[in-house]
Design a protein around this motif. Structure first.
Motif, mmCIF file in Angstrom:
data_model
loop_
_atom_site.group_PDB
_atom_site.id
_atom_site.type_symbol
_atom_site.label_atom_id
_atom_site.label_comp_id
_atom_site.label_asym_id
_atom_site.label_seq_id
_atom_site.Cartn_x
_atom_site.Cartn_y
_atom_site.Cartn_z
ATOM 1 N N LEU A 56 -64.329 84.279 92.166
ATOM 2 C CA LEU A 56 -64.134 84.888 93.394
ATOM 3 C C LEU A 56 -62.879 84.504 94.028
ATOM 4 N N ILE A 57 -62.392 85.869 94.495
ATOM 5 C CA ILE A 57 -60.968 85.755 95.073
ATOM 6 C C ILE A 57 -61.169 86.601 96.375
ATOM 7 N N VAL A 58 -60.541 86.359 97.393
ATOM 8 C CA VAL A 58 -60.304 87.324 98.428
ATOM 9 C C VAL A 58 -59.448 88.628 98.077
ATOM 10 N N ASN A 59 -59.973 89.714 98.499
ATOM 11 C CA ASN A 59 -59.097 90.859 98.374
ATOM 12 C C ASN A 59 -57.861 90.751 98.899
ATOM 13 N N PRO A 60 -56.854 91.095 98.217
ATOM 14 C CA PRO A 60 -55.524 90.702 99.135
ATOM 15 C C PRO A 60 -55.142 91.953 99.807
ATOM 16 N N GLY A 61 -55.672 93.112 99.791
ATOM 17 C CA GLY A 61 -55.482 94.080 100.854
ATOM 18 C C GLY A 61 -54.227 94.957 100.233
ATOM 19 N N PRO A 62 -53.914 95.924 101.173
ATOM 20 C CA PRO A 62 -52.674 96.590 100.664
ATOM 21 C C PRO A 62 -51.291 95.717 101.250
ATOM 22 N N VAL A 63 -50.117 96.251 100.479
ATOM 23 C CA VAL A 63 -48.839 95.735 100.727
ATOM 24 C C VAL A 63 -48.397 96.288 102.291
ATOM 25 N N ARG A 64 -48.240 95.201 102.831
ATOM 26 C CA ARG A 64 -47.547 95.309 104.227
ATOM 27 C C ARG A 64 -46.044 94.861 104.462
ATOM 28 N N LEU A 65 -45.080 95.693 104.822
ATOM 29 C CA LEU A 65 -43.670 95.494 105.060
ATOM 30 C C LEU A 65 -43.284 94.727 106.063
ATOM 31 N N GLY A 66 -42.616 93.408 105.777
ATOM 32 C CA GLY A 66 -42.077 92.619 106.820
ATOM 33 C C GLY A 66 -40.655 92.957 107.230
ATOM 34 N N GLN A 67 -39.759 91.841 107.182
ATOM 35 C CA GLN A 67 -38.368 92.070 107.805
ATOM 36 C C GLN A 67 -37.677 93.267 106.980
ATOM 37 N N ILE A 68 -36.807 94.014 107.652
ATOM 38 C CA ILE A 68 -36.093 95.050 106.729
ATOM 39 C C ILE A 68 -34.692 94.444 106.941
ATOM 40 N N MET A 69 -34.128 94.100 105.674
ATOM 41 C CA MET A 69 -32.819 93.926 105.859
ATOM 42 C C MET A 69 -31.681 94.869 106.076
ATOM 43 N N SER A 70 -30.622 94.537 106.765
ATOM 44 C CA SER A 70 -29.664 95.430 107.189
ATOM 45 C C SER A 70 -29.014 96.105 106.012
ATOM 46 N N GLU A 71 -28.634 97.493 105.997
ATOM 47 C CA GLU A 71 -28.229 98.092 104.766
ATOM 48 C C GLU A 71 -28.681 97.857 103.603
ATOM 49 N N GLY A 72 -30.088 97.523 103.433
ATOM 50 C CA GLY A 72 -30.744 97.536 102.303
ATOM 51 C C GLY A 72 -31.236 98.948 101.931
ATOM 52 N N ALA A 73 -31.760 99.072 100.601
ATOM 53 C CA ALA A 73 -32.316 100.116 100.345
ATOM 54 C C ALA A 73 -33.474 100.647 101.112
ATOM 55 N N GLY A 74 -34.342 99.853 101.472
ATOM 56 C CA GLY A 74 -35.389 100.078 102.508
ATOM 57 C C GLY A 74 -34.901 100.598 103.988
ATOM 58 N N GLN A 75 -34.067 100.019 104.621
ATOM 59 C CA GLN A 75 -33.724 100.655 105.691
ATOM 60 C C GLN A 75 -32.922 102.039 105.552
ATOM 61 N N ARG A 76 -32.096 102.242 104.392
ATOM 62 C CA ARG A 76 -31.707 103.886 104.199
ATOM 63 C C ARG A 76 -32.767 104.806 103.960
ATOM 64 N N ALA A 77 -33.678 104.208 103.439
ATOM 65 C CA ALA A 77 -34.821 105.339 103.386
ATOM 66 C C ALA A 77 -35.784 105.395 104.463
#
Length: 449
Positions: A217-238
Motif C-alpha cells: 500500500l502506497i499513497v498515490n503520488p499525484g501529478p508533478v507540480r513545479l516549484g522554483q523556476i531557476m533564472s535563465e533555465g530552459a523552463g523559464q525560457r519556455a
C-alpha cells in the motif's frame, strides 16, 4: 541540529511537567505535604517556594523530574517533626490513596495526549487522501487486487478519510498477522478487498523495512507540480511558472516525479511537449532541456525547475463530541497497541530492534518540528502515550512497580516484606539498565546506517 535539540527539550519538558503534575495534583488532593516539584535532576538553577511551602525547581539535567513528598513525619532530613498535621505524610495514606497518587502521573500523560487529539480534531488537520498508488507485484495489496487510484473508505467497517488514518488502522493487524477487509472505491464502484497481512511483521524485522510499505500500500503520488523556476533555465525560457501541474510529458501521461525527471534527462537539446494545467486552464508548452553533464560524466537534459508531487489532500475535522470520542479511542488504541508490542518483544515474536531510545526520539522531534506545528503536536501526543505505558510497566523503580506492590498489599491486607521490595528494586534496576542499553544500541545502529 539546534532545531532537533530544542524540539526534543521542549517536548521532554512538556511531557515531564504533565507527568509530575499528575503526581503533585493527586498528592495535594489527598492532603500530602509536597516539599519539592522539580523539572530535571541535579543542582537547581532556579527555584521558587509557594505559600504552601512547596519548592518549585528547574534543575540542570533535563532528563526527568520528580515530586518529593513527606514520607515519614519523624524523618530528620526534613526537620518537620512536630509541625505536620495528621495525614500530611505519604506513608499515612491508605493503600488506595497511595495507588491514586502514583497512578496519577501516567494518567496525566494519557490525558495530555487526548487533549492534543481533541484540539487537532476540532481545529482540522490537512492530510493526504487515502488514494492508493499501484502496488508492487506479489505484495499483499497486489494479490488483493488493489490498483492505482483506488480510494480506501473503510477498514473492517471503520470509516477512513486520510492516508494517516489508514496507516493507524493497519498497524495492529500488521503486527498481529491478521486479514483485514478494505472497502475501496475502484473505477466508480465500491468493492471489498481482503488484505492478508500474515508474515509482514517478521519480514519487516528481517529486512529493517517499513512494515506498511511491505503490504504494497502506497499513497498515490499525484501529478508533478513545479516549484522554483531557476533564472535563465530552459523552463523559464519556455514560460513555465511555479505551481504548474504537468499532466503529460511527450507520450507519457500522468507522469510521477521520477518518471518526469527521467524523460527530461533523456531529451537534452531536444524539443519536448508538456501538457500543463495552470489555474484551471490546459495548454501545451514546448521545452528544450539544456545539455549538462551529470556527476558521473553523462550528458543529460535539465529543465531548471524544482519538482514535487501534488498529493490530493483532505481536511479531517470533527465537532466537539466527535473529537472527544476519537481522541479517547485513539489514545486507548495506541496505548493498547504499545502494550501488545512490548508483550510480543518479551515473547520473542517481535524483534527488540523496534525499541527506540532518546537519540531516535530526539531525531523524530526535530523532523516533526520542521514539518510544522500539527505534526509536532502529534509527535508529542504519541510520545506522551508511550511514557504513560512505560511508567505503568510492573518494573520496580517505575510507577508500575510501586502499583504492583500496592496490589500485593491490597490482597495480603498488609505491606509486602521489605526484603521483597529491596530485591525487586535491584532486579528492576538491572532490567531498566538492559533496556536502556538495547535502546541506545538501536539508536546508534539507525544513526550509522
Amino acid at each position: 541540529m539546534l532545531t532537533t535539540i530544542l524540539a526534543f527539550l521542549v517536548a521532554l519538558g512538556i511531557l515531564i511537567a504533565f507527568h509530575e503534575y499528575g503526581h503533585y495534583w493527586a498528592a495535594r488532593r489527598c492532603g500530602v505535604r509536597v516539599l519539592r516539584f522539580s523539572l530535571g535532576f541535579g543542582k537547581p538553577i532556579w527555584t521558587r517556594t509557594d505559600r504552601r511551602g512547596t519548592e518549585w525547581a528547574l534543575a540542570a539535567i533535563p532528563l526527568g523530574g520528580y515530586v518529593k513528598m513527606v514520607n515519614d513525619a519523624n524523618d530528620p532530613e526534613h526537620g518537620l517533626a512536630g509541625t505536620l498535621k495528621p495525614g500530611e505524610t505519604f506513608d499515612e495514606q491508605s493503600v488506595w490513596r497511595r495507588f491514586f497518587i502514583v497512578v496519577a502521573g501516567p494518567v496525566a500523560n494519557f490525558i495530555l495526549a487526548a487533549v492534543i487529539y481533541i484540539g487537532l480534531g476540532m481545529y482540522g488537520v490537512q492530510e493526504p487522501e487515502a488514494i492508493l498508488g499501484q502496488p508492487e507485484p506479489n505484495t499483499p495489496a497486489a494479490q488483493a487486487g488493489i490498483v492505482a487510484f483506488d480510494r480506501v473508505i473503510a477498514v473492517n467497517n471503520e470509516p477512513i478519510q486520510s492516508w494517516p488514518e489508514l496507516g493507524w488502522a493497519l498497524m495492529d493487524p500488521i503486527f498481529s498477522g491478521d486479514t483485514v477487509d478494505l472497502e475501496v472505491e475502484s473505477g466508480g464502484l465500491v468493492v471489498h478487498r481482503q488484505l492478508n497481512l500474515s508474515g509482514i511483521a517478521q519480514q519487516a524485522d528481517a529486512t529493517d523495512q517499513n512494515p506498511l510499505a511491505l503490504t504494497g500500500l502506497i499513497v498515490n503520488p499525484g501529478p508533478v507540480r513545479l516549484g522554483q523556476i531557476m533564472s535563465e533555465g530552459a523552463g523559464q525560457r519556455a514560460g513555465l511558472q511555479e505551481g504548474d501541474i504537468i499532466e503529460a510529458a511527450g507520450s507519457l501521461e500522468n507522469p510521477r516525479v521520477l518518471d518526469f525527471i527521467e524523460v527530461i534527462s533523456n531529451h537534452p537539446q531536444s524539443p519536448l511537449t508538456l501538457r500543463v494545467l495552470r489555474e484551471g486552464s490546459r495548454f501545451d508548452v514546448v521545452v528544450t532541456p539544456d545539455l549538462v553533464k551529470s556527476a558521473d560524466g553523462f550528458e543529460i537534459g535539465r529543465l531548471g525547475v524544482g519538482v514535487g508531487e501534488q498529493i490530493p489532500m483532505v481536511v479531517v475535522r470533527q465537532g466537539l463530541l466527535g473529537s472527544v470520542t476519537q481522541a479517547i479511542t485513539r489514545t486507548f488504541s495506541t496505548a493498547w497497541f504499545s502494550v501488545k508490542m512490548l508483550g510480543k518483544m518479551v515473547m520473542g515474536d517481535v524483534s527488540l530492534k523496534n525499541l527506540s531510545g532518546p537519540v531516535t526520539i530526539a531525531d523524530h522531534a526535530g523532523k516533526s518540528a520542521q514539518m510544522g506545528l500539527i505534526v509536532y503536536l502529534n509527535f508529542v501526543a504519541l510520545v506522551s502515550i508511550s511514557i504513560g505505558v512505560l511508567n505503568l510497566l510492573p518494573i520496580p523503580l517505575l510507577d508500575g512497580g510501586h502499583l504492583a506492590f500496592y496490589v500485593v498489599e491490597m490482597v495480603r491486607g498488609r505491606p509486602a516484606p521489605e526484603s521483597w521490595i529491596v530485591t525487586s528494586q535491584k532486579a528492576g534496576a538491572a532490567v531498566l539498565a538492559g533496556l536502556m542499553m538495547v535502546a541506545l544500541l538501536n539508536d546508534f545502529t539507525r544513526l550509522l546506517s
